[in-house]
Design a protein around this motif. Structure first.
Motif, PDB file in Angstrom:
ATOM      1  N   GLN A   1      -2.748   3.394  -3.567  1.00 25.63           N
ATOM      2  CA  GLN A   1      -2.860   2.157  -4.332  1.00 25.63           C
ATOM      3  C   GLN A   1      -2.450   0.961  -3.491  1.00 25.63           C
ATOM      4  N   VAL A   2      -3.218  -0.125  -3.681  1.00 22.58           N
ATOM      5  CA  VAL A   2      -2.864  -1.425  -3.122  1.00 22.58           C
ATOM      6  C   VAL A   2      -2.487  -2.307  -4.299  1.00 22.58           C
ATOM      7  N   LEU A   3      -1.335  -2.946  -4.202  1.00 21.93           N
ATOM      8  CA  LEU A   3      -0.859  -3.878  -5.225  1.00 21.93           C
ATOM      9  C   LEU A   3      -0.610  -5.228  -4.588  1.00 21.93           C
ATOM     10  N   GLU A   4      -0.852  -6.287  -5.353  1.00 19.28           N
ATOM     11  CA  GLU A   4      -0.633  -7.658  -4.872  1.00 19.28           C
ATOM     12  C   GLU A   4       0.090  -8.455  -5.948  1.00 19.28           C
ATOM     13  N   GLY A   5       0.980  -9.307  -5.526  1.00 21.11           N
ATOM     14  CA  GLY A   5       1.703 -10.156  -6.463  1.00 21.11           C
ATOM     15  C   GLY A   5       2.958 -10.720  -5.830  1.00 21.11           C
TER      16      GLY A   5
ATOM     17  N   LEU B   1       0.866  -1.180   0.000  1.00 21.30           N
ATOM     18  CA  LEU B   1       0.000   0.000   0.000  1.00 21.30           C
ATOM     19  C   LEU B   1       0.899   1.224   0.000  1.00 21.30           C
ATOM     20  N   TYR B   2       0.647   2.138  -0.953  1.00 23.54           N
ATOM     21  CA  TYR B   2       1.417   3.377  -0.975  1.00 23.54           C
ATOM     22  C   TYR B   2       0.489   4.559  -1.223  1.00 23.54           C
ATOM     23  N   ARG B   3       1.046   5.744  -1.020  1.00 19.71           N
ATOM     24  CA  ARG B   3       0.370   6.986  -1.364  1.00 19.71           C
ATOM     25  C   ARG B   3       1.373   7.860  -2.087  1.00 19.71           C
ATOM     26  N   ALA B   4       0.870   8.734  -2.953  1.00 18.51           N
ATOM     27  CA  ALA B   4       1.721   9.674  -3.669  1.00 18.51           C
ATOM     28  C   ALA B   4       0.898  10.888  -4.059  1.00 18.51           C
ATOM     29  N   LYS B   5       1.528  12.015  -4.102  1.00 20.84           N
ATOM     30  CA  LYS B   5       0.870  13.249  -4.526  1.00 20.84           C
ATOM     31  C   LYS B   5       0.739  13.254  -6.049  1.00 20.84           C
ATOM     32  N   ALA B   6      -0.371  13.792  -6.533  1.00 24.64           N
ATOM     33  CA  ALA B   6      -0.614  13.874  -7.972  1.00 24.64           C
ATOM     34  C   ALA B   6      -0.076  15.198  -8.521  1.00 24.64           C
TER      35      ALA B   6
ATOM     36  N   TYR C   1       6.168   9.987  -3.216  1.00 23.80           N
ATOM     37  CA  TYR C   1       5.798   8.575  -3.037  1.00 23.80           C
ATOM     38  C   TYR C   1       6.160   8.140  -1.620  1.00 23.80           C
ATOM     39  N   THR C   2       5.222   7.463  -0.948  1.00 22.22           N
ATOM     40  CA  THR C   2       5.454   6.964   0.413  1.00 22.22           C
ATOM     41  C   THR C   2       4.878   5.563   0.556  1.00 22.22           C
ATOM     42  N   ASP C   3       5.734   4.617   0.919  1.00 20.25           N
ATOM     43  CA  ASP C   3       5.250   3.280   1.266  1.00 20.25           C
ATOM     44  C   ASP C   3       4.531   3.382   2.601  1.00 20.25           C
ATOM     45  N   ILE C   4       3.305   2.884   2.641  1.00 23.06           N
ATOM     46  CA  ILE C   4       2.527   2.901   3.877  1.00 23.06           C
ATOM     47  C   ILE C   4       2.605   1.545   4.579  1.00 23.06           C
TER      48      ILE C   4
ATOM     49  N   ALA D   1       7.181  -0.698  -7.493  1.00 20.60           N
ATOM     50  CA  ALA D   1       7.097   0.454  -6.588  1.00 20.60           C
ATOM     51  C   ALA D   1       8.246   1.429  -6.854  1.00 20.60           C
ATOM     52  N   HIS D   2       9.416   0.911  -7.124  1.00 23.36           N
ATOM     53  CA  HIS D   2      10.566   1.750  -7.428  1.00 23.36           C
ATOM     54  C   HIS D   2      10.315   2.567  -8.698  1.00 23.36           C
ATOM     55  N   ARG D   3       9.741   1.940  -9.720  1.00 23.22           N
ATOM     56  CA  ARG D   3       9.419   2.644 -10.967  1.00 23.22           C
ATOM     57  C   ARG D   3       8.306   3.676 -10.745  1.00 23.22           C
ATOM     58  N   ILE D   4       7.296   3.305  -9.974  1.00 22.01           N
ATOM     59  CA  ILE D   4       6.203   4.242  -9.685  1.00 22.01           C
ATOM     60  C   ILE D   4       6.741   5.477  -8.972  1.00 22.01           C
TER      61      ILE D   4
END
Length: 143
Positions: free
Chosen positions: A49-53, A6-11, A74-77, A62-65
């Motif tokens: 965003q929540v990502l699974e895999g 789960l991460y958050r980022a400013k648009a 970008y902040t990992d939550i 996440a590094h590319r995002i």
């Protein structure tokens, strides 16, 4: 074992622009090819965003995002191993938050890496509920 992030980022751009559409196109293609599932929520200023895999695939993604020019801050939550996917119906789900989202924008805005694990898990469940509601609306002919 599966992994969730789960991460958050400013648009950098307002909602309803081609930037969101481009993110969705790129992410859908990548996620489908790499067995990644997830759901992206945004409000006027931020993405959540929540990502699974597979763990390494998600960490590389996440590094590319984090380097994507359409976002900043970008902040990992939260991240960790999981038993099962919550977003298995979505290679890339998307929702723009509005007033009908019952306080979810506010609750998500409070998330930081230091938020209690209980509140982080609640946020993930809230995002999963948005995904379920979107899926049910799509399958019943409403969007």
């Amino acid at each position: 074992m599966l992994f969730r992030l789960l991460y958050r980022a400013k648009a950098n751009y307002p909602p309803f622009t081609f930037h969101d559409l481009d993110i969705l196109r790129t992410a859908t293609a990548f996620n489908s090819a790499n067995d990644v599932t997830g759901f992206l929520i945004r409000d006027e200023y931020e993405y959540f965003q929540v990502l699974e895999g597979e763990r390494q695939v998600l960490l590389d993604l996440a590094h590319r995002i984090a380097k994507d020019g359409r976002i900043y801050g970008y902040t990992d939550i939260w991240s960790g191993e999981i038993e099962a996917r919550l977003f298995d119906l979505w290679s890339m789900g998307f929702h723009i938050l509005g007033q009908a989202d019952n306080g979810l924008p506010y609750r998500l805005s409070l998330l930081t890496p230091w938020t209690t694990p209980t509140l982080k898990q609640r946020a993930i469940r809230d995002i999963a509920q948005v995904a379920i509601d979107k899926y049910q609306g799509a399958t019943s002919g409403h969007s």
